[in-house]
Design a protein around this motif. Structure first.
Motif, mmCIF file in Angstrom:
data_model
loop_
_atom_site.group_PDB
_atom_site.id
_atom_site.type_symbol
_atom_site.label_atom_id
_atom_site.label_comp_id
_atom_site.label_asym_id
_atom_site.label_seq_id
_atom_site.Cartn_x
_atom_site.Cartn_y
_atom_site.Cartn_z
ATOM 1 N N ASP A 19 15.106 5.217 7.714
ATOM 2 C CA ASP A 19 15.053 4.699 6.340
ATOM 3 C C ASP A 19 16.428 4.244 5.857
ATOM 4 O OD1 ASP A 19 16.370 7.080 5.959
ATOM 5 O OD2 ASP A 19 14.845 7.985 4.675
ATOM 6 N N GLN A 64 9.954 11.723 -3.721
ATOM 7 C CA GLN A 64 8.806 11.367 -2.879
ATOM 8 C C GLN A 64 8.510 9.870 -2.965
ATOM 9 O OE1 GLN A 64 5.827 14.107 -2.247
ATOM 10 N NE2 GLN A 64 4.301 12.662 -1.489
ATOM 11 N N ASP A 65 8.637 9.287 -4.153
ATOM 12 C CA ASP A 65 8.405 7.845 -4.306
ATOM 13 C C ASP A 65 9.391 7.034 -3.464
ATOM 14 O OD1 ASP A 65 6.310 8.323 -6.023
ATOM 15 O OD2 ASP A 65 7.431 7.840 -7.854
ATOM 16 N N HIS A 67 10.930 8.073 -0.650
ATOM 17 C CA HIS A 67 10.502 8.227 0.747
ATOM 18 C C HIS A 67 9.328 7.297 1.051
ATOM 19 C CE1 HIS A 67 13.144 11.481 1.719
ATOM 20 N NE2 HIS A 67 12.521 12.404 1.002
ATOM 21 N N GLU A 68 8.366 7.264 0.155
ATOM 22 C CA GLU A 68 7.159 6.470 0.420
ATOM 23 C C GLU A 68 7.442 4.976 0.365
ATOM 24 O OE1 GLU A 68 3.631 7.794 -1.510
ATOM 25 O OE2 GLU A 68 3.769 9.798 -0.614
ATOM 26 N N LEU A 71 8.728 4.278 3.789
ATOM 27 C CA LEU A 71 7.631 4.337 4.747
ATOM 28 C C LEU A 71 6.729 3.111 4.613
ATOM 29 C CD1 LEU A 71 6.896 8.134 4.296
ATOM 30 C CD2 LEU A 71 7.616 7.073 6.447
ATOM 31 N N GLU A 72 6.491 2.693 3.402
ATOM 32 C CA GLU A 72 5.694 1.494 3.160
ATOM 33 C C GLU A 72 6.365 0.262 3.768
ATOM 34 O OE1 GLU A 72 2.537 -0.746 1.895
ATOM 35 O OE2 GLU A 72 2.700 1.430 1.644
ATOM 36 N N ALA A 113 5.425 13.096 2.262
ATOM 37 C CA ALA A 113 5.428 11.628 2.300
ATOM 38 C C ALA A 113 5.093 11.120 3.696
ATOM 39 C CB ALA A 113 6.786 11.093 1.851
ATOM 40 N N ASN A 116 1.466 11.348 4.570
ATOM 41 C CA ASN A 116 0.640 10.337 3.904
ATOM 42 C C ASN A 116 0.593 9.021 4.681
ATOM 43 O OD1 ASN A 116 0.071 12.082 1.817
ATOM 44 N ND2 ASN A 116 1.638 11.261 0.443
ATOM 45 N N TYR A 117 1.606 8.775 5.504
ATOM 46 C CA TYR A 117 1.696 7.493 6.208
ATOM 47 C C TYR A 117 1.505 7.603 7.715
ATOM 48 C CZ TYR A 117 3.084 4.914 2.058
ATOM 49 O OH TYR A 117 3.069 4.306 0.827
ATOM 50 N N ARG A 124 4.986 9.366 11.702
ATOM 51 C CA ARG A 124 6.242 9.273 10.949
ATOM 52 C C ARG A 124 6.963 10.618 11.059
ATOM 53 N NH1 ARG A 124 5.832 4.467 7.897
ATOM 54 N NH2 ARG A 124 3.985 3.388 8.683
#
Length: 302
Positions: A19, A64-65, A67-68, A71-72, A113, A116-117, A124
């Motif tokens: 990241d 968390q947002d 991180h996501e 990941l997105e 996070a 979730n992905y 991940r």
């Protein structure tokens, strides 16, 4: 938890993407002193704004947002919000007693996070970020006393050990010792890691990343790239690499040398160029992509 592909197996087939900067993303949210304090630390005796690691407790959804978002965008690995989560660095805020909790909470947020992905085809991974601290084992902070040290090796090791315990209990897959400017600090971190893993009778992958200070091609403590590699190559590492300080263009010759000589996988996470006179970065994603593409094409990362 979906994680069917071992990270070493994954690296045999493709380059994995780490990241981006946590601090930069936090700055964009424009948080106030009250945001950093939250209800729990509302009456803390010293200012807390800037203690980004604390946000894992007081503003976990913000972390968390972030991180996501990475990941997105396609990141395979997210690093925990723990760059300064050691007793040594948290002393600036009087928060030494909260270090274990900071690390465990940060790891749990990143783990959530990543879960979730994650898919069976594209798992991940979570890397526990272990920063360099604001003290050094190799250099004196007093220009009048070259032999003075602000911290002992033993105390540095214990500070890292507490961080490692929290990261492992929070569920990280990898430990990332990063932005190394003093290899003796890194050795203290590695000794702490080895002691914890031996006590727990487990193994975990370790990534190490140094930082070249300027065009001299040396770390702040004076090591060349080759010396940095030789200092740490006795350790069984997943990766060794370089990060921060320099942009991708300026980092290239040092990364090239490391990739020729290292017996490990190579990592690189450079800055977006060098800062301008206002301390801001002018390099665009499109410009950076051109330089990073050469890292792939010339097999400098693998």
């Amino acid at each position: 938890m979906i994680k069917e592909i071992n990270i070493r197996q994954a690296l045999k087939h493709r380059i994995l993407v780490l990241d981006g900067a946590m601090g930069t993303m936090i700055q964009r949210v424009k948080l106030t002193e009250e945001d950093f304090r939250g209800e729990r630390f509302a009456n803390w005796s010293s200012p807390l704004k800037g203690n980004n690691d604390l946000l894992s407790i007081t503003k976990p959804t913000v972390i968390q947002d972030i991180h996501e978002a990475f990941l997105e965008a396609g990141a395979d690995i997210v690093a925990t919000n723990t760059f300064n989560a050691t007793r040594v660095s948290q002393a600036d805020y009087g928060m030494e007693a909260n270090v274990y909790e900071l690390n465990k909470a940060s790891a749990q947020i990143a783990r959530s996070a990543a879960a979730n992905y994650s898919t069976p085809e594209k798992p991940r991974y979570v890397a526990g970020a272990i920063g360099p601290t604001n003290k050094t084992c190799s250099m004196s902070p007093d220009v009048n006393d070259a032999g003075y040290r602000a911290i002992s090796f033993a105390d540095m090791k214990e500070s890292y050990r507490e961080q490692v315990e929290g990261l492992l209990d929070g569920g990280v897959d990898i430990l990332l010792v990063e932005t190394i400017f003093d290899t003796l600090n890194a050795k203290a971190a590695m000794m702490a890691i080895e002691e914890v893993l031996e006590y727990r009778k487990i193994r975990i992958e370790v990534m190490i990343s140094g930082t070249i200070t300027d065009a001299s091609g040396r770390t702040l403590s004076g090591q060349t790239v080759e010396a940095f590699l030789n200092s740490l190559s006795h350790i069984d590492l997943l990766t060794i690499g370089l990060n921060c300080s320099l942009g991708a263009k300026e980092l290239r010759p040092y990364l090239e040398e490391l990739s020729r000589k290292a017996p490990f996988y190579i990592s690189a996470h450079p800055n977006a160029g060098l800062p301008n006179q206002f301390g801001e970065y002018d390099e665009t994603p499109e410009t950076m992509a051109l330089y990073v593409r050469d890292f792939f094409k010339d097999r400098m990362v693998n």
